[in-house]
Design an enzyme around this catalytic site. Structure first.
Site, PDB file in Angstrom:
ATOM      1  N   LYS A 116       0.816  -1.221   0.000  1.00 52.19           N
ATOM      2  CA  LYS A 116       0.000   0.000   0.000  1.00 52.19           C
ATOM      3  C   LYS A 116       0.848   1.270   0.000  1.00 52.19           C
ATOM      4  O   LYS A 116       0.435   2.301  -0.536  1.00 52.19           O
ATOM      5  CB  LYS A 116      -0.948  -0.004   1.204  1.00 52.19           C
ATOM      6  CG  LYS A 116      -1.831  -1.251   1.315  1.00 52.19           C
ATOM      7  CD  LYS A 116      -2.692  -1.496   0.091  1.00 52.19           C
ATOM      8  CE  LYS A 116      -3.332  -2.866   0.103  1.00 52.19           C
ATOM      9  NZ  LYS A 116      -4.023  -3.193  -1.143  1.00 52.19           N
ATOM     10  N   GLY A 165      -8.060  -2.098   6.387  1.00 50.90           N
ATOM     11  CA  GLY A 165      -8.187  -1.701   7.789  1.00 50.90           C
ATOM     12  C   GLY A 165      -7.292  -2.435   8.772  1.00 50.90           C
ATOM     13  O   GLY A 165      -7.302  -2.123   9.960  1.00 50.90           O
ATOM     14  N   GLU A 200      -0.388   9.119   7.094  1.00 45.87           N
ATOM     15  CA  GLU A 200      -1.198  10.085   6.346  1.00 45.87           C
ATOM     16  C   GLU A 200      -1.935  10.999   7.323  1.00 45.87           C
ATOM     17  O   GLU A 200      -2.218  10.608   8.450  1.00 45.87           O
ATOM     18  CB  GLU A 200      -2.279   9.354   5.523  1.00 45.87           C
ATOM     19  CG  GLU A 200      -1.761   8.564   4.345  1.00 45.87           C
ATOM     20  CD  GLU A 200      -2.862   7.756   3.645  1.00 45.87           C
ATOM     21  OE1 GLU A 200      -2.608   7.289   2.540  1.00 45.87           O
ATOM     22  OE2 GLU A 200      -3.962   7.604   4.226  1.00 45.87           O
ATOM     23  N   ILE A 203      -8.299  11.801   7.802  1.00 43.25           N
ATOM     24  CA  ILE A 203      -9.508  12.479   7.324  1.00 43.25           C
ATOM     25  C   ILE A 203     -10.669  12.027   8.206  1.00 43.25           C
ATOM     26  O   ILE A 203     -10.990  10.844   8.257  1.00 43.25           O
ATOM     27  CB  ILE A 203      -9.809  12.125   5.838  1.00 43.25           C
ATOM     28  CG1 ILE A 203      -8.571  12.363   4.949  1.00 43.25           C
ATOM     29  CG2 ILE A 203     -11.018  12.888   5.335  1.00 43.25           C
ATOM     30  CD1 ILE A 203      -8.113  13.795   4.841  1.00 43.25           C
ATOM     31  N   ARG A 292      -9.015  -7.379  -7.941  1.00 41.30           N
ATOM     32  CA  ARG A 292      -9.893  -8.544  -8.075  1.00 41.30           C
ATOM     33  C   ARG A 292     -11.296  -8.067  -8.454  1.00 41.30           C
ATOM     34  O   ARG A 292     -11.576  -6.874  -8.392  1.00 41.30           O
ATOM     35  CB  ARG A 292      -9.992  -9.268  -6.721  1.00 41.30           C
ATOM     36  CG  ARG A 292     -10.523  -8.340  -5.636  1.00 41.30           C
ATOM     37  CD  ARG A 292     -10.916  -9.020  -4.354  1.00 41.30           C
ATOM     38  NE  ARG A 292     -11.680  -8.113  -3.498  1.00 41.30           N
ATOM     39  CZ  ARG A 292     -11.164  -7.197  -2.692  1.00 41.30           C
ATOM     40  NH1 ARG A 292      -9.863  -7.050  -2.605  1.00 41.30           N
ATOM     41  NH2 ARG A 292     -11.949  -6.408  -1.976  1.00 41.30           N
ATOM     42  N   VAL A 295     -17.198  -8.081  -4.336  1.00 42.57           N
ATOM     43  CA  VAL A 295     -18.545  -8.503  -3.939  1.00 42.57           C
ATOM     44  C   VAL A 295     -19.601  -7.626  -4.611  1.00 42.57           C
ATOM     45  O   VAL A 295     -20.588  -8.112  -5.157  1.00 42.57           O
ATOM     46  CB  VAL A 295     -18.702  -8.423  -2.399  1.00 42.57           C
ATOM     47  CG1 VAL A 295     -20.150  -8.690  -1.983  1.00 42.57           C
ATOM     48  CG2 VAL A 295     -17.747  -9.368  -1.685  1.00 42.57           C
TER      49      VAL A 295
HETATM   50  C1  MV4 Z   1      -8.114   6.514   6.145  1.00 40.52           C
HETATM   51  C2  MV4 Z   1      -9.133   7.115   6.899  1.00 40.52           C
HETATM   52  C3  MV4 Z   1      -8.991   8.461   7.203  1.00 40.52           C
HETATM   53  N1  MV4 Z   1      -7.890   9.135   6.801  1.00 40.52           N
HETATM   54  N2  MV4 Z   1      -7.048   7.235   5.767  1.00 40.52           N
HETATM   55  C4  MV4 Z   1      -9.755   2.049   6.328  1.00 40.52           C
HETATM   56  C5  MV4 Z   1      -9.501   0.898   5.424  1.00 40.52           C
HETATM   57  C6  MV4 Z   1      -8.580   1.352   4.378  1.00 40.52           C
HETATM   58  N3  MV4 Z   1      -9.084   0.992   3.083  1.00 40.52           N
HETATM   59  C7  MV4 Z   1      -8.470   2.828   4.538  1.00 40.52           C
HETATM   60  N4  MV4 Z   1      -9.186   3.187   5.735  1.00 40.52           N
HETATM   61  C8  MV4 Z   1      -9.219   4.467   6.165  1.00 40.52           C
HETATM   62  N5  MV4 Z   1      -8.169   5.234   5.786  1.00 40.52           N
HETATM   63  C9  MV4 Z   1      -6.948   8.510   6.090  1.00 40.52           C
HETATM   64  N6  MV4 Z   1      -5.875   9.189   5.708  1.00 40.52           N
HETATM   65  C10 MV4 Z   1     -10.220   6.356   7.279  1.00 40.52           C
HETATM   66  C11 MV4 Z   1     -10.260   5.018   6.921  1.00 40.52           C
HETATM   67  C12 MV4 Z   1     -11.408   4.306   7.368  1.00 40.52           C
HETATM   68  C13 MV4 Z   1     -12.339   3.829   6.470  1.00 40.52           C
HETATM   69  C14 MV4 Z   1     -12.186   3.998   5.106  1.00 40.52           C
HETATM   70  C15 MV4 Z   1     -13.107   3.523   4.213  1.00 40.52           C
HETATM   71  C16 MV4 Z   1     -14.229   2.898   4.709  1.00 40.52           C
HETATM   72  C17 MV4 Z   1     -14.417   2.684   6.046  1.00 40.52           C
HETATM   73  C18 MV4 Z   1     -13.473   3.152   6.940  1.00 40.52           C
HETATM   74  C19 MV4 Z   1     -13.674   2.958   8.302  1.00 40.52           C
HETATM   75  C20 MV4 Z   1     -12.730   3.407   9.171  1.00 40.52           C
HETATM   76  C21 MV4 Z   1     -11.599   4.080   8.712  1.00 40.52           C
END
Ligand code: MV4
Length: 448
Positions: A116, A165, A200, A203, A292, A295
């Protein structure tokens, strides 16, 4: 040429792929664990091979067993579905070494996007917007602290080998940083055998919006629009819809363009998804790429009138995409609800067991993808997702109403499900207004 496809998966996605094979005039081969001998995918495929014991590591994750089965039965290609070996570059390499087509991107691209931190770096170089943060991996807390101080708090510390996550921690302030970093790093070392991290700006209250792309080996890359997957719990999605109610036409256009740029930058082939987060202010940033079929691919199929599994197989066979970007005119609104065998009131504890009676909804613009049948026993070994209801209507309001009708009509007895929970979400004013962010379910559970 592909004549026979082995499906290295189970459940509704295996059934979905078997149907696509049949529609293309291809032979299909199911593989199954001893636990799954009565599963629907085993009954529907043209041929079937038992590949081992119930635990996934002895069957659906057993590369030797699966590749040997493909050789023995003379399969030309393997479709990995999602989960299991779908993003395993070693498996893709071993398929190629055995002369079998892996229906997915190249192992090199899987690796490049699987890391990543590297994916973030690649996208930054290409000019795809990423969240302010580190350019290079970070190895220790002291170095991380200096960088975090310059980014400004809150920050999020992520594992290079993570995704979805795992191995993530938020640091609200400088005082929090060292402990958060060390915890995330230890978790990452244990889970992935890799302790490289990246940082990072965090957000707060983002939306999860992703773009489906598909690319053939002639350099054609097509974006198939976005999906909003903000309704999730513990990084497990519950509802997905297209188009996202959270973004403007202008942002949508840019996001699709950046998704194409991302795919072209890495020489992507086959189906893939570029995941973005969208801040409450409407800024969007690349998060990761899923290499991939997902779902939730069905919501994109409904609004674009495409068949993504058929395209995946065509591309793997060296054929061109059957459509161009100009052919893709998204129409109406699609919503998917994932139906799980679980007990929402008991912290969503899985509820396997025998399905004594089942009635599936149907009608105009209602699709149900499932491997359930009456009398089937849902095993405890695997994922609790047992069905996906997908509805399509001219606009979001009509789609919401069609989903309520479908949820209300669906009957499953013998096991408990999240059907009622889903119905409650479909009546929740925040969700109905299109304002649910990634913290929606958590906030909902606190009220109760
Ligand atoms: C983040 C974020 C806030 N700020 N990155 C969670 C899984 C991964 N795909 C990225 N994730 C997050 N990255 C920054 N810089 C918040 C999340 C996040 C989240 C993102 C997408 C969908 C659900 C989430 C639930 C918790 C945190």
């Amino acid at each position: 040429m592909i004549n026979k496809v082995l499906i290295a998966n189970r459940g509704e996605i295996a059934v979905r792929i078997i149907r696509a094979c049949r529609n293309m005039g291809l032979r299909s081969v199911a593989v199954y664990s001893k636990e799954d001998s009565a599963a629907l995918h085993v009954k529907l495929a043209d041929q079937r091979i038992c590949i081992g014991e119930g635990p996934a590591k002895n069957s659906y994750l057993n590369m030797d067993s699966i590749i040997q089965a493909a050789i023995n039965i003379n399969a030309d290609a393997i479709h990995p579905g999602f989960g299991f070996l779908s993003e395993n570059s070693e498996f893709a390499r071993r398929c190629a070494a055995a002369g079998i087509v892996f229906i997915g991107p190249s192992p090199e691209v899987i690796d490049r996007m699987g890391n990543k931190s590297q994916a973030r770096n690649t996208m930054m170089q290409a000019g795809v917007p990423v969240v302010p943060g580190t350019k290079e991996p970070v190895y220790d807390a002291e170095e991380g602290r200096r960088i975090a101080d310059s980014i400004g708090y809150p920050v999020i510390i992520k594992a290079s080998s993570g995704g979805g996550g795992k191995g993530m921690r938020v640091a609200e302030s400088g005082e929090d940083f060292e402990e958060a970093f060390n915890k995330a790093q230890r978790e990452s070392a244990n889970a992935f055998g890799d302790d490289t991290m990246y940082i990072e700006k965090y957000i707060v209250d983002p939306r999860h919006v992703e773009v489906q792309i598909i690319a053939d080996s002639f350099g054609n890359v097509v974006a198939l629009g976005d999906r909003d997957c903000s309704v999730q719990r513990n990084h497990q999605k519950m509802i997905e819809e297209s188009p996202s109610p959270a973004i403007s036409a202008e942002i949508r256009k840019k996001m699709n363009e950046y998704a194409i740029l991302a795919a072209k930058t890495v020489g992507y082939t086959n189906a893939g998804t570029i995941e973005f987060i969208v801040s409450p202010q409407g800024e969007f940033y690349f998060m990761e790429m899923n290499t991939r079929i997902q779902v939730e691919h069905g919501v994109t199929e409904m609004v674009t009138g495409t068949d993504l599994i058929i395209e995946q197989i065509r591309i793997a066979a060296g054929e061109k995409l059957s459509f161009t970007q100009e052919d893709i005119i998204p129409r109406g609104h699609a919503i998917e609800c994932r139906i799980n065998a679980e007990i929402p009131e008991m912290n969503f504890m899985p509820c396997p067991g025998k399905v004594t009676h089942i009635h599936l909804p149907g009608g105009n613009g209602v699709r149900v993808d499932t491997a359930l049948y009456e009398g089937y026993t849902i095993p405890s070994e695997y994922d609790s997702m047992i069905a996906k209801i997908i509805v399509h209507a001219p606009n979001r309001e009509a789609a919401l109403q069609k989903m309520r009708t479908a949820l209300d009509e669906m009957v499953i007895t013998g096991v408990q499900t999240n059907l009622d929970f889903q119905f409650q979400i479909l009546r929740n004013p925040v969700f109905v207004e299109g304002k649910a962010d990634t913290g929606f379910i958590e906030k909902l559970m606190q009220i109760k």
